[in-house]
Design a protein around this motif. Structure first.
Motif, PDB file in Angstrom:
ATOM      1  N   GLU A   7       8.153  -5.200   5.256  1.00 40.86           N
ATOM      2  CA  GLU A   7       8.781  -5.052   6.452  1.00 40.86           C
ATOM      3  C   GLU A   7       8.548  -6.005   7.833  1.00 40.86           C
ATOM      4  OE1 GLU A   7       8.700  -0.657   6.943  1.00 40.86           O
ATOM      5  OE2 GLU A   7       9.783  -0.302   5.266  1.00 40.86           O
ATOM      6  N   ASN A   8       7.200  -6.049   7.684  1.00 35.03           N
ATOM      7  CA  ASN A   8       6.626  -6.886   8.831  1.00 35.03           C
ATOM      8  C   ASN A   8       6.158  -8.367   8.562  1.00 35.03           C
ATOM      9  OD1 ASN A   8       6.393  -4.708  11.137  1.00 35.03           O
ATOM     10  ND2 ASN A   8       5.908  -3.823   9.233  1.00 35.03           N
ATOM     11  N   ASP A   9       6.787  -8.764   7.483  1.00 35.40           N
ATOM     12  CA  ASP A   9       6.503 -10.284   7.017  1.00 35.40           C
ATOM     13  C   ASP A   9       4.987 -10.634   7.131  1.00 35.40           C
ATOM     14  OD1 ASP A   9       9.224 -10.836   6.786  1.00 35.40           O
ATOM     15  OD2 ASP A   9       9.725 -11.021   8.604  1.00 35.40           O
ATOM     16  N   ILE A  10       4.070  -9.864   6.773  1.00 45.13           N
ATOM     17  CA  ILE A  10       2.698 -10.013   6.958  1.00 45.13           C
ATOM     18  C   ILE A  10       2.473 -11.217   5.716  1.00 45.13           C
ATOM     19  CG2 ILE A  10       0.337  -9.113   6.524  1.00 45.13           C
ATOM     20  CD1 ILE A  10       1.719  -8.040   8.937  1.00 45.13           C
ATOM     21  N   ASP A  11       1.696 -12.319   5.893  1.00 45.66           N
ATOM     22  CA  ASP A  11       1.412 -13.340   4.966  1.00 45.66           C
ATOM     23  C   ASP A  11      -0.098 -13.508   5.128  1.00 45.66           C
ATOM     24  OD1 ASP A  11       1.432 -14.787   7.376  1.00 45.66           O
ATOM     25  OD2 ASP A  11       2.842 -16.008   6.527  1.00 45.66           O
ATOM     26  N   GLU A  12      -0.884 -12.760   5.773  1.00 46.52           N
ATOM     27  CA  GLU A  12      -2.300 -13.086   5.808  1.00 46.52           C
ATOM     28  C   GLU A  12      -3.096 -11.533   5.654  1.00 46.52           C
ATOM     29  OE1 GLU A  12      -4.023 -15.857   5.494  1.00 46.52           O
ATOM     30  OE2 GLU A  12      -2.197 -17.218   5.719  1.00 46.52           O
ATOM     31  N   ILE A  13      -4.132 -11.508   4.808  1.00 43.27           N
ATOM     32  CA  ILE A  13      -4.748 -10.276   4.675  1.00 43.27           C
ATOM     33  C   ILE A  13      -5.536  -9.915   6.213  1.00 43.27           C
ATOM     34  CG2 ILE A  13      -7.069 -11.293   3.932  1.00 43.27           C
ATOM     35  CD1 ILE A  13      -5.656  -7.827   2.756  1.00 43.27           C
ATOM     36  N   GLN A  14      -5.629 -10.602   6.836  1.00 44.60           N
ATOM     37  CA  GLN A  14      -6.659 -10.320   8.123  1.00 44.60           C
ATOM     38  C   GLN A  14      -5.260  -9.699   9.175  1.00 44.60           C
ATOM     39  OE1 GLN A  14      -7.404 -13.800  10.649  1.00 44.60           O
ATOM     40  NE2 GLN A  14      -8.289 -12.571  12.122  1.00 44.60           N
ATOM     41  N   ASP A  15      -4.186 -10.023   9.346  1.00 47.65           N
ATOM     42  CA  ASP A  15      -3.215  -9.187   9.872  1.00 47.65           C
ATOM     43  C   ASP A  15      -3.014  -7.928   9.561  1.00 47.65           C
ATOM     44  OD1 ASP A  15      -2.523 -11.702  11.409  1.00 47.65           O
ATOM     45  OD2 ASP A  15      -1.040 -12.104   9.975  1.00 47.65           O
ATOM     46  N   LEU A  16      -3.160  -7.765   8.166  1.00 46.29           N
ATOM     47  CA  LEU A  16      -3.105  -6.166   7.620  1.00 46.29           C
ATOM     48  C   LEU A  16      -4.376  -5.477   8.017  1.00 46.29           C
ATOM     49  CD1 LEU A  16      -1.724  -4.037   6.014  1.00 46.29           C
ATOM     50  CD2 LEU A  16      -2.706  -4.893   4.012  1.00 46.29           C
ATOM     51  N   ILE A  17      -5.321  -6.175   7.878  1.00 46.22           N
ATOM     52  CA  ILE A  17      -6.683  -5.445   8.029  1.00 46.22           C
ATOM     53  C   ILE A  17      -6.921  -5.269   9.636  1.00 46.22           C
ATOM     54  CG2 ILE A  17      -9.127  -5.900   8.050  1.00 46.22           C
ATOM     55  CD1 ILE A  17      -8.991  -7.082   5.873  1.00 46.22           C
ATOM     56  N   ASP A  18      -6.532  -6.156  10.486  1.00 46.47           N
ATOM     57  CA  ASP A  18      -6.503  -5.987  11.917  1.00 46.47           C
ATOM     58  C   ASP A  18      -5.597  -4.701  12.530  1.00 46.47           C
ATOM     59  OD1 ASP A  18      -8.068  -7.957  12.257  1.00 46.47           O
ATOM     60  OD2 ASP A  18      -6.810  -9.358  13.232  1.00 46.47           O
ATOM     61  N   TYR A  19      -4.396  -4.654  11.760  1.00 46.61           N
ATOM     62  CA  TYR A  19      -3.417  -3.527  12.221  1.00 46.61           C
ATOM     63  C   TYR A  19      -4.188  -2.262  11.535  1.00 46.61           C
ATOM     64  CZ  TYR A  19       0.268  -0.538  11.968  1.00 46.61           C
ATOM     65  OH  TYR A  19       1.325   0.677  12.117  1.00 46.61           O
ATOM     66  N   ALA A  20      -4.535  -2.228  10.298  1.00 43.34           N
ATOM     67  CA  ALA A  20      -5.234  -1.045   9.923  1.00 43.34           C
ATOM     68  C   ALA A  20      -6.388  -0.651  10.730  1.00 43.34           C
ATOM     69  CB  ALA A  20      -5.609  -1.270   8.501  1.00 43.34           C
ATOM     70  N   MET A  21      -7.161  -1.742  11.344  1.00 42.80           N
ATOM     71  CA  MET A  21      -8.094  -0.968  12.190  1.00 42.80           C
ATOM     72  C   MET A  21      -7.976  -0.531  13.456  1.00 42.80           C
ATOM     73  SD  MET A  21     -11.767  -3.453  12.810  1.00 42.80           S
ATOM     74  CE  MET A  21     -10.837  -4.835  13.603  1.00 42.80           C
ATOM     75  N   GLU A  22      -6.885  -1.120  13.833  1.00 43.34           N
ATOM     76  CA  GLU A  22      -6.223  -0.763  15.207  1.00 43.34           C
ATOM     77  C   GLU A  22      -5.477   0.740  15.086  1.00 43.34           C
ATOM     78  OE1 GLU A  22      -4.820  -4.087  17.160  1.00 43.34           O
ATOM     79  OE2 GLU A  22      -6.467  -5.167  16.837  1.00 43.34           O
TER      80      GLU A  22
END
Length: 52
Positions: A7-22
């Motif tokens: 749904e959020n067009d995530i294409d890098e694991i860093q973006d997912l991890i950053d989101y999850a951490m925050e």
């Protein structure tokens, strides 16, 4: 997590991890630190390869 990635067009694991951490520190973040990062990283990688 997979729905969120799609749904959020995530294409890098860093973006997912950053989101999850925050935003999902109590549920997603521990999973990503433990063992879910492997499958999520491969899923995101497949999205990037499909785009090309």
């Amino acid at each position: 997590m997979i729905s969120f990635v799609k749904e959020n067009d995530i294409d890098e694991i860093q973006d997912l991890i950053d989101y999850a951490m925050e935003n999902r520190f109590d549920d997603w973040f521990p999973l990503l630190c433990d063992n879910s990062a492997f499958i999520m990283n491969n899923y995101i990688k497949s999205i990037r390869h499909r785009i090309r």
